[in-house]
Design an enzyme around this catalytic site. Sequence first.
Site, short mmCIF file in Angstrom:
data_model
loop_
_atom_site.label_atom_id
_atom_site.label_comp_id
_atom_site.label_asym_id
_atom_site.label_seq_id
_atom_site.Cartn_x
_atom_site.Cartn_y
_atom_site.Cartn_z
N LEU A 19 0.90 -1.00 -0.02
CA LEU A 19 0.12 0.03 0.13
C LEU A 19 0.94 1.10 -0.26
O LEU A 19 0.70 2.08 -0.84
CB LEU A 19 -0.96 -0.05 1.19
CG LEU A 19 -1.83 1.24 1.54
CD1 LEU A 19 -3.02 1.24 0.28
CD2 LEU A 19 -2.62 0.99 2.74
N GLU A 78 1.98 -0.52 10.13
CA GLU A 78 0.30 -0.64 10.05
C GLU A 78 -0.36 0.34 10.77
O GLU A 78 -1.14 0.11 11.39
CB GLU A 78 0.08 -2.07 10.82
CG GLU A 78 0.80 -2.98 10.11
CD GLU A 78 0.39 -4.47 10.14
OE1 GLU A 78 -0.89 -4.61 10.55
OE2 GLU A 78 0.96 -5.37 9.86
C1 LIG Z 1 9.74 -1.70 8.55
C2 LIG Z 1 8.68 -1.40 7.96
C3 LIG Z 1 7.88 -2.20 7.39
C4 LIG Z 1 6.51 -1.78 6.82
N1 LIG Z 1 5.84 -2.89 6.22
C5 LIG Z 1 4.87 -2.33 5.20
C6 LIG Z 1 4.18 -3.22 4.26
O1 LIG Z 1 4.33 -4.38 4.35
N2 LIG Z 1 3.15 -2.77 3.41
C7 LIG Z 1 3.09 -1.33 3.35
O2 LIG Z 1 2.20 -1.06 2.59
N3 LIG Z 1 3.54 -0.52 3.97
C8 LIG Z 1 4.48 -0.79 5.19
N4 LIG Z 1 5.20 0.05 5.80
C9 LIG Z 1 4.78 1.41 5.78
C10 LIG Z 1 4.10 2.12 7.18
O3 LIG Z 1 2.96 1.58 7.24
C11 LIG Z 1 4.39 3.44 7.16
O4 LIG Z 1 5.70 3.98 7.17
C12 LIG Z 1 3.41 4.14 8.09
O5 LIG Z 1 2.13 4.14 7.72
C13 LIG Z 1 3.70 5.51 8.09
O6 LIG Z 1 3.98 6.34 6.70
P1 LIG Z 1 5.30 7.05 6.32
O7 LIG Z 1 6.50 6.41 6.69
O8 LIG Z 1 4.96 7.60 4.99
O9 LIG Z 1 5.07 8.52 7.29
P2 LIG Z 1 4.29 9.92 7.30
O10 LIG Z 1 2.72 9.59 6.63
O11 LIG Z 1 4.84 10.59 6.37
O12 LIG Z 1 4.10 10.31 8.73
C14 LIG Z 1 5.25 11.09 9.38
C15 LIG Z 1 5.00 11.46 10.53
O13 LIG Z 1 3.66 12.42 10.16
C16 LIG Z 1 2.56 12.01 11.23
N5 LIG Z 1 1.25 12.22 10.61
C17 LIG Z 1 1.04 12.06 9.21
N6 LIG Z 1 -0.33 12.44 9.05
C18 LIG Z 1 -0.96 12.84 10.09
C19 LIG Z 1 -2.14 13.41 10.71
N7 LIG Z 1 -3.05 13.65 9.86
N8 LIG Z 1 -1.81 13.86 11.82
C20 LIG Z 1 -1.02 13.78 12.72
N9 LIG Z 1 0.08 13.23 12.47
C21 LIG Z 1 0.27 12.63 11.07
C22 LIG Z 1 2.87 10.31 11.35
O14 LIG Z 1 2.39 9.85 12.60
C23 LIG Z 1 4.48 10.43 11.49
O15 LIG Z 1 4.55 10.79 12.92
C24 LIG Z 1 6.29 -0.35 6.56
C25 LIG Z 1 7.13 0.49 7.26
C26 LIG Z 1 8.33 0.07 7.66
C27 LIG Z 1 9.28 1.42 8.24
#
Ligand SMILES: Cc1cc2nc3c(=O)[nH]c(=O)nc-3n(C[C@H](O)[C@H](O)[C@H](O)COP(=O)(O)OP(=O)(O)OC[C@H]3O[C@@H](n4cnc5c(N)ncnc54)[C@H](O)[C@@H]3O)c2cc1C
Length: 379
Positions: free
Chosen positions: A125, A363
Site C-alpha cells: 500500500l 500498520e
Molecule cells: C519496517 C517497515 C515495514 C513496513 N511494512 C509495510 C508493508 O508491508 N506494507 C505497506 O504497505 N507499508 C509498510 N510500511 C509502511 C508503514 O505503514 C508507513 O511507514 C506508515 O504508515 C507511516 O507512513 P510514512 O512512513 O510515509 O510516514 P508519514 O505518513 O509521512 O508520517 C510522518 C509523521 O507524520 C505523522 N502524521 C501524518 N499524518 C498525520 C496527521 N493527519 N495527523 C497527525 N500526524 C500525522 C505520522 O504519524 C508520523 O509521525 C512499513 C514501514 C516500515 C518502516
Amino acid sequence: MDFKLTKPQLLQQELFRKFAETEIKPIAKDMDEAEEYSLDLVAKLQKAGMFGIPYSREYGGQGADVLTYTLAMEEVSKVDASTGITMSVHTSLCCSCIDQFGSEEQKHTHMRPLIDGTAIGCYGLTEPGAGTDAGGCQTVAVLDGDNYIINGSKVFTTNSGFADTCIVFALTDKSKGLRGLSAFIVDLHSEGVTVSANIERMGIRAASNCEVIYENVSVPVANLIGKEGMGFKIAMVALDGGRIGIGAQSVGIAQGAIDEALKYVKERKQFGKTINKFQNTQFKLAECQTKVDAARLMVWRAAVAKDNHEAYSKEAAMCKLFGSEVANEVTRVCVQLLGGYGYCREYPVERAMRDAKITEIYEGTSEAMKMVISGAMKV
Ligand SMILES: Cc1cc2nc3c(=O)[nH]c(=O)nc-3n(C[C@H](O)[C@H](O)[C@H](O)COP(=O)(O)OP(=O)(O)OC[C@H]3O[C@@H](n4cnc5c(N)ncnc54)[C@H](O)[C@@H]3O)c2cc1C
C-alpha cells in the site's frame, strides 16, 4: 467473562513456544546481524503451519481462531520480532484481503498456496509519497483487454525480498481519489517487477523490507479483488486485523525482554548481593509486568471481538497504540536493568529495544491510531 485460555489454546501456545525456542531463538541474533531472513526458517514456519493459523482447513489453514493467532505472534516475537512481522504481514495483511474479499476461485487459486505453505505473501500500500495518507497513492492500473497494466512503486513492502504474491493497491480511476483505488493479486515473479535490496533499518533488521517497482506489469482481470474502487476499504479492513497482530507482537517483544531481565538480575551481583534484591529492580519489573499484562488483555479483547464478528476497529487500534507504547517503555527499562551489558549486542534486550520502535510506526502510526480511536468516540 472468562479471562482464561481454553485447553486447545493452551496446547497451541505451548507448541508455538517450543517452536520459537528451538527453531527461531538460536538464530535470531545472527539473522539480525546479517540483516537477512533465513529461507530455511521460512520453510520450517511453512511446514509447521505458522503461515495459515486463523484460516480454514478447507484451504490448508489450521482453522484456529484469531486469539490463537495472537498467541503465536506473542511467542515468536518474544524471541524474534522479525519473525513476528514476517508472519503478520503474510497472514493478517496479504491472506486476509483474499479471505475477506476474494472470490471462491481466488481463494482456491491464490490463497490456498499462501496458507498451505507453498507461497509467501506481502502487501503493498505504502508509496514513497503516500504513507499515512493513502490518498496520495500514484500507482495506476489501466485496463487493457483481459489484463490490467500496473505502473508505480511501493516502498517498505515487508517480505517482498522473498515473497511470491503481493496485494497491490493501485488507482483504476485517478479522478475518484481514494474511491478509485483497487486491490490486485500480483505474482511477484511477473515480468516488470523489480525488488530492491533490503532497506537498512534500526530494528527488525532480519525482516525483508524493500522498494518494489512495477513497470508495465500485466495482471489478469481475474486477479482484481472485489470490484474496481473497493481497494481502500479492503486495505483498511486488512489493517484493522493486522493491528491486533502488531499489538501481540508488541506484547511479545516486551515479555521477552522481561524474561531476559528476570534471569539476569538473579545472577548479577553488586554491593555483595544479586541486583534482584534491590527494591528498585523489584518495583521496575513489577511495573513492567503489570503493563504487559494489561496490553495482552487488550490484544485478547480485540481478537475475541474479531472472532465473534463484532466491531473491533477501535479495539484493534487501542491495543496497538497501548501495546507499542508498553513495548518501547518496557524494553528501555530492561536495558537499564542490565546496565552496560543491556547496551551490548550480546544480550537480547538490546535487539528488543531497537525492534520495539517500529511497532509505533507500521500498520498505522500511533498518531493514526489516535485518529481511529477518536473517530470511533465521535470526539
Ligand atoms: C519496517 C517497515 C515495514 C513496513 N511494512 C509495510 C508493508 O508491508 N506494507 C505497506 O504497505 N507499508 C509498510 N510500511 C509502511 C508503514 O505503514 C508507513 O511507514 C506508515 O504508515 C507511516 O507512513 P510514512 O512512513 O510515509 O510516514 P508519514 O505518513 O509521512 O508520517 C510522518 C509523521 O507524520 C505523522 N502524521 C501524518 N499524518 C498525520 C496527521 N493527519 N495527523 C497527525 N500526524 C500525522 C505520522 O504519524 C508520523 O509521525 C512499513 C514501514 C516500515 C518502516
